[in-house]
Design a protein around this motif. Sequence first.
Motif, mmCIF file in Angstrom:
data_model
loop_
_atom_site.group_PDB
_atom_site.id
_atom_site.type_symbol
_atom_site.label_atom_id
_atom_site.label_comp_id
_atom_site.label_asym_id
_atom_site.label_seq_id
_atom_site.Cartn_x
_atom_site.Cartn_y
_atom_site.Cartn_z
ATOM 1 N N ILE A 209 0.838 -1.209 0.000
ATOM 2 C CA ILE A 209 0.000 0.000 0.000
ATOM 3 C C ILE A 209 0.868 1.252 0.000
ATOM 4 N N SER A 210 1.875 1.249 0.864
ATOM 5 C CA SER A 210 2.718 2.437 1.015
ATOM 6 C C SER A 210 3.433 2.769 -0.286
ATOM 7 N N GLU A 211 3.950 1.749 -0.955
ATOM 8 C CA GLU A 211 4.676 2.026 -2.193
ATOM 9 C C GLU A 211 3.742 2.525 -3.291
ATOM 10 N N ILE A 212 2.522 1.995 -3.337
ATOM 11 C CA ILE A 212 1.547 2.488 -4.317
ATOM 12 C C ILE A 212 1.260 3.969 -4.063
ATOM 13 N N GLY A 213 1.077 4.319 -2.793
ATOM 14 C CA GLY A 213 0.831 5.718 -2.450
ATOM 15 C C GLY A 213 2.012 6.610 -2.768
ATOM 16 N N LEU A 214 3.222 6.130 -2.497
ATOM 17 C CA LEU A 214 4.421 6.923 -2.784
ATOM 18 C C LEU A 214 4.644 7.086 -4.285
ATOM 19 N N SER A 215 4.161 6.128 -5.081
ATOM 20 C CA SER A 215 4.221 6.281 -6.538
ATOM 21 C C SER A 215 3.343 7.442 -6.993
ATOM 22 N N GLU A 216 2.212 7.625 -6.322
ATOM 23 C CA GLU A 216 1.348 8.766 -6.637
ATOM 24 C C GLU A 216 2.021 10.081 -6.240
ATOM 25 N N ILE A 217 2.735 10.061 -5.126
ATOM 26 C CA ILE A 217 3.508 11.250 -4.731
ATOM 27 C C ILE A 217 4.558 11.562 -5.796
ATOM 28 N N GLN A 218 5.182 10.521 -6.341
ATOM 29 C CA GLN A 218 6.182 10.713 -7.394
ATOM 30 C C GLN A 218 5.556 11.367 -8.621
ATOM 31 N N GLN A 219 4.372 10.905 -9.003
ATOM 32 C CA GLN A 219 3.670 11.501 -10.139
ATOM 33 C C GLN A 219 3.315 12.958 -9.854
ATOM 34 N N PHE A 220 2.906 13.222 -8.631
ATOM 35 C CA PHE A 220 2.620 14.600 -8.224
ATOM 36 C C PHE A 220 3.850 15.485 -8.430
ATOM 37 N N LYS A 221 5.010 14.999 -8.020
ATOM 38 C CA LYS A 221 6.251 15.776 -8.160
ATOM 39 C C LYS A 221 6.582 16.029 -9.630
ATOM 40 N N ILE A 222 6.416 14.991 -10.453
ATOM 41 C CA ILE A 222 6.737 15.116 -11.877
ATOM 42 C C ILE A 222 5.874 16.194 -12.527
ATOM 43 N N TYR A 223 4.578 16.143 -12.276
ATOM 44 C CA TYR A 223 3.671 17.115 -12.890
ATOM 45 C C TYR A 223 3.852 18.510 -12.293
ATOM 46 N N PHE A 224 4.186 18.560 -11.009
ATOM 47 C CA PHE A 224 4.395 19.865 -10.372
ATOM 48 C C PHE A 224 5.637 20.542 -10.941
ATOM 49 N N ARG A 225 6.696 19.752 -11.177
ATOM 50 C CA ARG A 225 7.914 20.312 -11.776
ATOM 51 C C ARG A 225 7.647 20.851 -13.174
#
Length: 562
Positions: A311-327
């Motif tokens: 679960i945690s890694e799936i959630g952290l993957s979404e955080i990664q996507q958030f960072k990519i789009y925010f950049r």
Amino acid sequence: MRFLLSEYVNLLKEDGELDTLITDLLVAMKCVTISKPQRGRQYGVDIAAEGIDVVDSKKKIFLFAVKQGNLTRSTWDGNINAVRSSLNQIRDSYIPISLPKTKSNLPIKIVVATNGVINQNVLVDWAQYINQNSTDDIEYDFWGTGELSAMLDEYLISEKLFPTEYQSLLRKTLAFLDLPDYNLSHFFDLLDLIFSKQFKQKRQIQKKLRLARLCLNILYKWSHDINNLKPAIYGSERTVLRSWHFLQSGNHLDKKFVSKEFYQIYLLKRAIGINYFNKVHKHYQTEHSLYRYSRNSLEYGLNLWHEIGIISEIGLSEIQQFKIYFREEKKEDSLVFYNSATSIANALCMFIANNPPAKYPNYDEHGIEIALALQLLCLTNNTETAKIWIRNLIVGYKETYHIQKTIPLFIADYDRLVDIINGDEKCNIDSSMIIPILAEHAIILEDADLYELIRKVVEDDVFKDLNLQIWFPTRKMEESIFKNNYSKVEGKLKHSVTLYKNLEEYRTEIISEVELYSVEKEFKVVENGFDNILFTASRHYRGQPFPYTWRKFIKLNTKANH
């Protein structure tokens, strides 16, 4: 799937790859091959087969002229090897001379097969040729990338898509997939084989990456069909890790096309994770939800920690996507991913609350799951839940010893764990990497009382011999992170960690260590914006978590406070 197939088909060579794939496709369509691909065409024919035409359900002879790439002006009518010349040879020589007389009464379909399309400026010539040469017994067709991909999707989604040396491993993977204890060893061997050789050519690099992605997609499809996505979860983790290792070790990361190809693999991993979460998240709302899937209370606990990591890694993957789009300054899109991460984190909170074994890690290596979960909770503003969980963990650490005379085993050993629980063996109080992780997150959360609680538990007389440790990576081990359990044989270990009475003293020590030991911030995977892969490597290979991933927030908090 068809898009993936089309990308893969586009990269096949004419001889030995595309023609072999078409032959396998015909067999899957229940056609009988009359002649298979060989060196040099036989009067323009690469493949001849007999079978039922799926278009009109009539039995026909199929004659294939196989070409590579798009049908352009030059490949249509430029030289003796052009498509038009091959079609003329088939009509004028192959049919009257080489076609067996026993087949002469069957209608004939002549097919131009390519891993491309017909260019716009050739369409008229192609149409005119068909109109001028079609008869009651002879017709023409074109199988390009789109047509081939559609037929492959319908008839040949199996190991036959791949070169012979890969087929056995993929076949075994799919055959054993529904066994509950299958560890995907054949799929992992397949990935090792795909990435075993380095190439400099763009086409070959693309082919390797797309082949790995196609294999993963087939694993995903079969996992979905047997209603068990966990094999796809594990397979996606290994595919991302081996792909990155292939690119980094081959010095391909600076090539523009590489980031696009790798990102497609990464997105497939994300899609598998989200699909898994959508399938199971309702179970997280139920008390003791995993117990029904466990044979006993011990297995219940182990399954629970495993699930927390997923679960945690799936959630952290979404955080990664958030960072990519925010950049990329796509703020609205980035919020979609952040909200997704928050939803997953909220589900994690319920899961922890509804399953009591989340207070009692069995192995010290469950610090991996604790670090991942706390990272997700902190990044999604679930700080109160994080504090409560840390408090429960440290109290549970003490209670478990006083009641059962056991602490999380420093080295994971199921048989020994069973013996200790049954009272057949004594649990030694030796070392812990979990407690420093908890203490440092208490500092991140700015909770002095929580830090003091952890410190007092460690000061208990029964834990006076407990050696607190924390692991650090080294620069030279960067590539090995993506291949195996890196922390088992590499890195540096700080032992006899002291939890000072003064929290600020420990904070100061951490900040100085970030400057001295946090080499992971210079790893290429971090510099390229895929630091989330460090979490994947840690959970997948059971390697120690990377301290910089949480310690950087201690430094940031310090700057904010000043």
